[in-house]
Design a protein around this motif. Structure first.
Motif, PDB file in Angstrom:
ATOM      1  N   MET A  11       3.185  -0.697  -6.956  1.00  0.00           N
ATOM      2  CA  MET A  11       3.511  -1.260  -5.666  1.00  0.00           C
ATOM      3  C   MET A  11       2.979  -2.607  -5.543  1.00  0.00           C
ATOM      4  O   MET A  11       3.701  -3.291  -4.977  1.00  0.00           O
ATOM      5  N   ASN A  12       2.224  -3.307  -6.505  1.00  0.00           N
ATOM      6  CA  ASN A  12       1.553  -4.464  -6.357  1.00  0.00           C
ATOM      7  C   ASN A  12       1.934  -5.390  -7.476  1.00  0.00           C
ATOM      8  O   ASN A  12       1.293  -6.451  -7.837  1.00  0.00           O
ATOM      9  N   ALA A  13       2.672  -4.856  -8.485  1.00  0.00           N
ATOM     10  CA  ALA A  13       3.374  -5.518  -9.621  1.00  0.00           C
ATOM     11  C   ALA A  13       2.037  -6.077 -10.460  1.00  0.00           C
ATOM     12  O   ALA A  13       2.214  -7.059 -11.163  1.00  0.00           O
ATOM     13  N   ASP A  14       1.110  -4.989 -10.819  1.00  0.00           N
ATOM     14  CA  ASP A  14       0.087  -5.496 -11.641  1.00  0.00           C
ATOM     15  C   ASP A  14       0.126  -4.769 -12.982  1.00  0.00           C
ATOM     16  O   ASP A  14      -0.763  -4.733 -13.775  1.00  0.00           O
ATOM     17  N   GLY A  15       1.117  -3.924 -13.147  1.00  0.00           N
ATOM     18  CA  GLY A  15       1.150  -3.319 -14.375  1.00  0.00           C
ATOM     19  C   GLY A  15       0.800  -1.871 -14.390  1.00  0.00           C
ATOM     20  O   GLY A  15       0.600  -1.380 -15.372  1.00  0.00           O
ATOM     21  N   VAL A  16       0.038  -1.328 -13.304  1.00  0.00           N
ATOM     22  CA  VAL A  16      -0.712  -0.126 -13.235  1.00  0.00           C
ATOM     23  C   VAL A  16      -0.109   0.445 -12.041  1.00  0.00           C
ATOM     24  O   VAL A  16       0.024   0.209 -10.917  1.00  0.00           O
ATOM     25  N   ALA A  17       0.140   1.669 -12.293  1.00  0.00           N
ATOM     26  CA  ALA A  17       0.785   2.551 -11.330  1.00  0.00           C
ATOM     27  C   ALA A  17      -0.077   2.982 -10.165  1.00  0.00           C
ATOM     28  O   ALA A  17      -1.428   3.116 -10.461  1.00  0.00           O
ATOM     29  N   ASP A  18       0.250   2.923  -8.814  1.00  0.00           N
ATOM     30  CA  ASP A  18      -0.507   3.008  -7.682  1.00  0.00           C
ATOM     31  C   ASP A  18      -0.022   4.302  -7.122  1.00  0.00           C
ATOM     32  O   ASP A  18       0.977   4.927  -7.379  1.00  0.00           O
ATOM     33  N   LEU A  19      -0.754   4.883  -6.251  1.00  0.00           N
ATOM     34  CA  LEU A  19      -0.350   6.186  -5.533  1.00  0.00           C
ATOM     35  C   LEU A  19      -0.181   6.162  -4.013  1.00  0.00           C
ATOM     36  O   LEU A  19      -0.736   5.268  -3.200  1.00  0.00           O
ATOM     37  N   TRP A  20       0.889   6.876  -3.378  1.00  0.00           N
ATOM     38  CA  TRP A  20       0.841   6.809  -1.979  1.00  0.00           C
ATOM     39  C   TRP A  20       1.283   8.340  -1.580  1.00  0.00           C
ATOM     40  O   TRP A  20       1.993   8.744  -2.528  1.00  0.00           O
ATOM     41  N   ALA A  21       0.731   8.715  -0.560  1.00  0.00           N
ATOM     42  CA  ALA A  21       1.056  10.208  -0.190  1.00  0.00           C
ATOM     43  C   ALA A  21       1.836  10.099   1.200  1.00  0.00           C
ATOM     44  O   ALA A  21       1.634   9.057   1.936  1.00  0.00           O
ATOM     45  N   VAL A  22       2.597  11.037   1.444  1.00  0.00           N
ATOM     46  CA  VAL A  22       3.225  11.315   2.673  1.00  0.00           C
ATOM     47  C   VAL A  22       3.088  12.513   3.259  1.00  0.00           C
ATOM     48  O   VAL A  22       2.977  13.487   2.700  1.00  0.00           O
TER      49      VAL A  22
END
Length: 53
Positions: A11-22
């Motif tokens: 989500m922040n284009a730093d090359g590392v996957a981020d997480l979000w929950a719904v």
């Protein structure tokens, strides 16, 4: 409260996957992950939940 879905994307284009929950109530907190390494712990920053409109 149970999570309806959990999504991984950079989500922040730093090359590392981020997480979000719904959640069932429509709230969506994000967890930004940085400094991911096999030799030290990653940093995880929780972002204020947003409501799906």
């Amino acid at each position: 409260m149970a999570i309806s879905s959990l999504v991984a994307a950079d989500m922040n284009a730093d090359g590392v996957a981020d997480l979000w929950a719904v959640f069932p109530d429509g709230s969506v907190p994000a967890y930004l992950i940085s400094n991911l390494s096999v030799s030290k712990p990653a940093k995880i920053r929780a972002i204020q939940p947003q409501q799906l409109g």
